[in-house]
Design a protein around this motif. Structure first.
Motif, PDB file in Angstrom:
ATOM      1  N   ALA A 228       0.853  -1.187   0.000  1.00 49.21           N
ATOM      2  CA  ALA A 228       0.000   0.000   0.000  1.00 49.21           C
ATOM      3  C   ALA A 228       0.889   1.238   0.000  1.00 49.21           C
ATOM      4  O   ALA A 228       1.916   1.273   0.689  1.00 49.21           O
ATOM      5  N   TYR A 229       0.490   2.253  -0.793  1.00 42.79           N
ATOM      6  CA  TYR A 229       1.268   3.482  -0.925  1.00 42.79           C
ATOM      7  C   TYR A 229       0.329   4.679  -0.999  1.00 42.79           C
ATOM      8  O   TYR A 229      -0.802   4.574  -1.495  1.00 42.79           O
ATOM      9  N   ALA A 230       0.815   5.807  -0.511  1.00 44.67           N
ATOM     10  CA  ALA A 230       0.086   7.075  -0.610  1.00 44.67           C
ATOM     11  C   ALA A 230       1.001   8.100  -1.265  1.00 44.67           C
ATOM     12  O   ALA A 230       2.199   8.169  -0.955  1.00 44.67           O
ATOM     13  N   ARG A 231       0.422   8.900  -2.160  1.00 43.30           N
ATOM     14  CA  ARG A 231       1.193   9.899  -2.905  1.00 43.30           C
ATOM     15  C   ARG A 231       0.549  11.271  -2.717  1.00 43.30           C
ATOM     16  O   ARG A 231      -0.652  11.436  -2.970  1.00 43.30           O
ATOM     17  N   TYR A 232       1.359  12.237  -2.268  1.00 43.27           N
ATOM     18  CA  TYR A 232       0.890  13.613  -2.078  1.00 43.27           C
ATOM     19  C   TYR A 232       1.431  14.455  -3.223  1.00 43.27           C
ATOM     20  O   TYR A 232       2.644  14.585  -3.404  1.00 43.27           O
ATOM     21  N   PHE A 233       0.521  15.031  -4.021  1.00 43.64           N
ATOM     22  CA  PHE A 233       0.921  15.739  -5.229  1.00 43.64           C
ATOM     23  C   PHE A 233       1.559  17.091  -4.916  1.00 43.64           C
ATOM     24  O   PHE A 233       1.271  17.716  -3.885  1.00 43.64           O
ATOM     25  N   ASP A 234       2.394  17.546  -5.851  1.00 41.45           N
ATOM     26  CA  ASP A 234       2.994  18.871  -5.720  1.00 41.45           C
ATOM     27  C   ASP A 234       1.917  19.950  -5.839  1.00 41.45           C
ATOM     28  O   ASP A 234       0.804  19.698  -6.321  1.00 41.45           O
ATOM     29  N   SER A 235       2.236  21.166  -5.419  1.00 47.04           N
ATOM     30  CA  SER A 235       1.233  22.237  -5.348  1.00 47.04           C
ATOM     31  C   SER A 235       0.673  22.592  -6.720  1.00 47.04           C
ATOM     32  O   SER A 235      -0.519  22.919  -6.843  1.00 47.04           O
ATOM     33  N   ASN A 236       1.494  22.529  -7.767  1.00 45.96           N
ATOM     34  CA  ASN A 236       0.996  22.862  -9.105  1.00 45.96           C
ATOM     35  C   ASN A 236      -0.028  21.838  -9.586  1.00 45.96           C
ATOM     36  O   ASN A 236      -1.035  22.195 -10.205  1.00 45.96           O
ATOM     37  N   THR A 237       0.226  20.564  -9.300  1.00 48.66           N
ATOM     38  CA  THR A 237      -0.742  19.528  -9.669  1.00 48.66           C
ATOM     39  C   THR A 237      -2.005  19.655  -8.832  1.00 48.66           C
ATOM     40  O   THR A 237      -3.124  19.511  -9.345  1.00 48.66           O
ATOM     41  N   ARG A 238      -1.850  19.937  -7.541  1.00 48.19           N
ATOM     42  CA  ARG A 238      -3.026  20.084  -6.675  1.00 48.19           C
ATOM     43  C   ARG A 238      -3.921  21.232  -7.124  1.00 48.19           C
ATOM     44  O   ARG A 238      -5.145  21.179  -6.957  1.00 48.19           O
ATOM     45  N   ASP A 239      -3.320  22.270  -7.714  1.00 52.11           N
ATOM     46  CA  ASP A 239      -4.095  23.430  -8.158  1.00 52.11           C
ATOM     47  C   ASP A 239      -4.727  23.240  -9.535  1.00 52.11           C
ATOM     48  O   ASP A 239      -5.478  24.105  -9.999  1.00 52.11           O
ATOM     49  N   SER A 240      -4.436  22.126 -10.192  1.00 52.88           N
ATOM     50  CA  SER A 240      -4.980  21.891 -11.527  1.00 52.88           C
ATOM     51  C   SER A 240      -6.493  21.706 -11.479  1.00 52.88           C
ATOM     52  O   SER A 240      -7.031  21.066 -10.561  1.00 52.88           O
ATOM     53  N   ALA A 241      -7.175  22.239 -12.485  1.00 55.19           N
ATOM     54  CA  ALA A 241      -8.631  22.093 -12.555  1.00 55.19           C
ATOM     55  C   ALA A 241      -9.037  20.657 -12.856  1.00 55.19           C
ATOM     56  O   ALA A 241     -10.186  20.267 -12.603  1.00 55.19           O
ATOM     57  N   LEU A 242      -8.112  19.858 -13.392  1.00 54.02           N
ATOM     58  CA  LEU A 242      -8.441  18.486 -13.774  1.00 54.02           C
ATOM     59  C   LEU A 242      -8.142  17.473 -12.679  1.00 54.02           C
ATOM     60  O   LEU A 242      -8.481  16.297 -12.815  1.00 54.02           O
ATOM     61  N   VAL A 243      -7.489  17.909 -11.606  1.00 55.07           N
ATOM     62  CA  VAL A 243      -7.156  17.016 -10.494  1.00 55.07           C
ATOM     63  C   VAL A 243      -7.995  17.415  -9.292  1.00 55.07           C
ATOM     64  O   VAL A 243      -7.953  18.569  -8.848  1.00 55.07           O
ATOM     65  N   SER A 244      -8.758  16.467  -8.766  1.00 59.69           N
ATOM     66  CA  SER A 244      -9.697  16.788  -7.688  1.00 59.69           C
ATOM     67  C   SER A 244      -9.187  16.413  -6.308  1.00 59.69           C
ATOM     68  O   SER A 244      -9.768  16.820  -5.304  1.00 59.69           O
ATOM     69  N   ASP A 245      -8.116  15.619  -6.223  1.00 58.01           N
ATOM     70  CA  ASP A 245      -7.617  15.161  -4.926  1.00 58.01           C
ATOM     71  C   ASP A 245      -6.165  15.568  -4.732  1.00 58.01           C
ATOM     72  O   ASP A 245      -5.372  15.561  -5.682  1.00 58.01           O
ATOM     73  N   ASN A 246      -5.821  15.881  -3.495  1.00 59.45           N
ATOM     74  CA  ASN A 246      -4.433  16.192  -3.165  1.00 59.45           C
ATOM     75  C   ASN A 246      -3.583  14.934  -3.025  1.00 59.45           C
ATOM     76  O   ASN A 246      -2.369  14.975  -3.203  1.00 59.45           O
ATOM     77  N   TRP A 247      -4.240  13.830  -2.665  1.00 59.68           N
ATOM     78  CA  TRP A 247      -3.566  12.559  -2.433  1.00 59.68           C
ATOM     79  C   TRP A 247      -4.065  11.514  -3.419  1.00 59.68           C
ATOM     80  O   TRP A 247      -5.199  11.575  -3.890  1.00 59.68           O
ATOM     81  N   GLN A 248      -3.214  10.543  -3.683  1.00 61.53           N
ATOM     82  CA  GLN A 248      -3.645   9.344  -4.396  1.00 61.53           C
ATOM     83  C   GLN A 248      -3.145   8.120  -3.644  1.00 61.53           C
ATOM     84  O   GLN A 248      -1.980   8.064  -3.227  1.00 61.53           O
ATOM     85  N   GLY A 249      -4.024   7.153  -3.455  1.00 54.93           N
ATOM     86  CA  GLY A 249      -3.645   5.907  -2.802  1.00 54.93           C
ATOM     87  C   GLY A 249      -3.642   4.756  -3.785  1.00 54.93           C
ATOM     88  O   GLY A 249      -4.381   4.762  -4.773  1.00 54.93           O
ATOM     89  N   GLU A 250      -2.792   3.774  -3.538  1.00 55.14           N
ATOM     90  CA  GLU A 250      -2.789   2.557  -4.345  1.00 55.14           C
ATOM     91  C   GLU A 250      -2.422   1.378  -3.462  1.00 55.14           C
ATOM     92  O   GLU A 250      -1.721   1.517  -2.453  1.00 55.14           O
ATOM     93  N   GLY A 251      -2.924   0.213  -3.828  1.00 53.38           N
ATOM     94  CA  GLY A 251      -2.612  -0.997  -3.091  1.00 53.38           C
ATOM     95  C   GLY A 251      -2.708  -2.197  -3.999  1.00 53.38           C
ATOM     96  O   GLY A 251      -3.335  -2.141  -5.067  1.00 53.38           O
ATOM     97  N   TYR A 252      -2.072  -3.272  -3.602  1.00 48.91           N
ATOM     98  CA  TYR A 252      -2.179  -4.497  -4.384  1.00 48.91           C
ATOM     99  C   TYR A 252      -2.113  -5.703  -3.458  1.00 48.91           C
ATOM    100  O   TYR A 252      -1.571  -5.652  -2.350  1.00 48.91           O
ATOM    101  N   LEU A 253      -2.708  -6.797  -3.928  1.00 49.56           N
ATOM    102  CA  LEU A 253      -2.746  -8.031  -3.155  1.00 49.56           C
ATOM    103  C   LEU A 253      -2.809  -9.203  -4.117  1.00 49.56           C
ATOM    104  O   LEU A 253      -3.543  -9.160  -5.112  1.00 49.56           O
ATOM    105  N   GLY A 254      -2.034 -10.239  -3.837  1.00 49.71           N
ATOM    106  CA  GLY A 254      -2.043 -11.402  -4.712  1.00 49.71           C
ATOM    107  C   GLY A 254      -1.206 -12.526  -4.139  1.00 49.71           C
ATOM    108  O   GLY A 254      -0.920 -12.571  -2.939  1.00 49.71           O
ATOM    109  N   PHE A 255      -0.802 -13.435  -5.007  1.00 54.55           N
ATOM    110  CA  PHE A 255      -0.001 -14.576  -4.583  1.00 54.55           C
ATOM    111  C   PHE A 255       1.048 -14.860  -5.647  1.00 54.55           C
ATOM    112  O   PHE A 255       0.955 -14.386  -6.787  1.00 54.55           O
ATOM    113  N   GLY A 256       2.048 -15.652  -5.259  1.00 60.96           N
ATOM    114  CA  GLY A 256       3.095 -15.976  -6.212  1.00 60.96           C
ATOM    115  C   GLY A 256       3.852 -17.221  -5.807  1.00 60.96           C
ATOM    116  O   GLY A 256       3.715 -17.732  -4.687  1.00 60.96           O
ATOM    117  N   PHE A 257       4.660 -17.711  -6.738  1.00 57.19           N
ATOM    118  CA  PHE A 257       5.531 -18.861  -6.518  1.00 57.19           C
ATOM    119  C   PHE A 257       6.979 -18.385  -6.610  1.00 57.19           C
ATOM    120  O   PHE A 257       7.380 -17.795  -7.621  1.00 57.19           O
TER     121      PHE A 257
END
Length: 454
Positions: A228-257
């Protein structure tokens, strides 16, 4: 978006193909120092290799202001992964590369990493799938638990980014924890394209990304994977009209050999490297139709010729006798009345099961990645029928069945030669994978081959 990926795909093919010459066994975890050389690539480790294959579901929040268009706030993707750690070549899930220079505590690597674009899944095929960043990485290891690295990367169209990271690697019984914190600088072209979507100019900036990956050893070769990871965008990206969130989260889950962490790796294994030469014919039939004997011939008789190298990884899985290989391949698609010639590059992991009845036979199956320079006719025609934009990067499957010619003809000089059939298959995993453009379908070729162990 992978339009310049072909020359990068050649690197692991060249590196692995050069490792075929048998050399004395290298000590456990010993790696060559200094600059990469032909001698390094020729060093062959006779023993069991560090390898793995996995399947995970990745989910991420959508940072864009899409609420008025779709209700989706997250997007998910199925991600097959391969892992390999050689003297110079490495593959780690969604990234891979080639070690160029190494000292005891630090190294410089050529690196390529998958770049996910987290837009609503309904837009993914129109956009054209995810892309990749490639460049150089400097890594310094402070001790067995801590490291720092610095990367300078570019996407295929010259949009630059860099990343400075501090990471750790901790083992607690069956758990392995990999925390990481990164600062990511992106130039204005990068921000304007990936966050302004070419509708808005966004100046350069620095993001903060923190999180951790983990694995849990269930039993033998079976592991659970997650992160699991959290990303906090730079101020220019946060001020963009096309970006609605200051943060983005991502996670993954699975299995392997993977290698069994509770057992030492074998100093020698029974399977040998191989070279395989195949020729095949396209068919518009799907896998089910082909295996049930209802395949249809391609009316334009499109054909391919392929060359694969097999690099031995291990000769067992869960104690069961399976010969497992890392297998890079090069494919030449011949020109026809409806297509020009084109090239295909493959990296996969393949497993063989051998049985005797009354001569030696083998079943084989491979899973990996395939990239083509130009979309073939058989694939483009299916995409046109289904209304998809094609993707040059797709999942690769290979199903094979062969017989040992030495046994078949009772001729010992042919003991290392196999003759058989294989199905050469490219597809996008039923619209479940953003990296393949959310496509359903692909292409199939029936091939015959000769394989030489050495």
């Amino acid at each position: 978006m992978f339009k310049h990926f072909g020359f990068i795909a050649c690197l692991p093919l060249v590196a692995l193909a050069a490792e075929t010459e048998q050399q004395p066994v290298v000590a456990e975890d010993t790696k060559p120092l200094g600059f990469i050389s032909v001698d390094d690539l020729r060093q062959q480790r006779d023993g069991e290799q560090k390898w793995g294959i996995a399947a995970v579901m990745r989910s991420a929040s959508i940072p864009y202001a899409t609420e008025s268009v779709v209700e989706d706030s997250t997007v998910s993707s199925f991600v097959p992964m391969m892992f390999y750690q050689g003297n110079r070549l490495f593959i780690n899930g969604t990234e891979g590369g080639l070690n160029l220079y190494r000292e005891q505590d630090w190294e410089v690597n050529a690196l390529i990493r998958m770049h996910f674009i987290d837009i609503p899944s309904s837009f993914q095929n129109e956009i054209g799938g995810d892309t990749a960043d490639f460049g150089l990485q400097y890594k310094y290891r402070w001790d067995e638990n801590y490291y720092t690295d610095f990367e300078l990367l570019s996407d295929p169209d010259g949009r630059f980014s860099s990343q400075f990271s501090i990471g750790g690697d901790y083992q607690f019984d069956d758990w392995r924890i990999l925390p990481k914190a990164s600062l990511l600088w992106k130039d204005s072209d990068y921000n304007s394209y990936y966050y302004g979507l070419n509708f808005e100019d966004i100046s350069s900036g620095v993001d903060l990304r923190v999180g951790s990956a983990f694995s849990y050893h269930v039993t033998s070769n079976l592991y659970l994977l997650g992160g699991a990871y959290a990303r906090y965008f730079d101020s220019n990206t946060r001020d963009s009209a096309l970006v609605s969130d200051n943060w983005q989260g991502e996670g993954y889950l699975g299995f392997g050999f993977f290698n069994d962490a509770k057992k030492p790796r074998k100093s020698s294994i029974s399977n040998k490297p191989y070279l395989r030469v195949a020729h095949g014919w396209a068919t518009p039939s799907n896998i089910g139709e082909i295996f049930s004997g209802n395949r249809v011939k391609d009316e334009y008789n499109n054909q391919l010729t392929s060359f694969f190298y097999g690099h031995p990884l291990t000769d067992e899985l869960f104690g069961f006798p399976l010969d497992i290989y890392l297998t890079p391949g090069f494919v030449w698609h011949w020109s026809s009345d409806v297509q020009s010639s084109t090239q295909e590059y493959i990296m996969a992991i393949k497993a063989y099961y051998t049985f005797t009845w009354p001569v030696q036979w083998r079943f084989g199956v491979a899973e990996g990645l395939s990239y083509v320079n130009r979309i073939t006719y058989i694939e483009q025609s299916e995409m046109d029928r289904k209304g998809y934009e094609p993707s040059k990067l797709l999942n690769y499957l290979d199903f094979s069945f062969d017989v040992n010619l030495g046994d078949l003809f009772n001729h010992k000089p042919l003991d290392s030669v196999w003759f058989g059939y294989s199905l050469h298959h490219r597809s996008a995993i039923f619209e479940s994978a953003s990296q393949f453009g959310r496509i359903k379908g692909g292409s199939n070729y029936n091939t015959v081959y000769v394989q030489f162990d050495f």
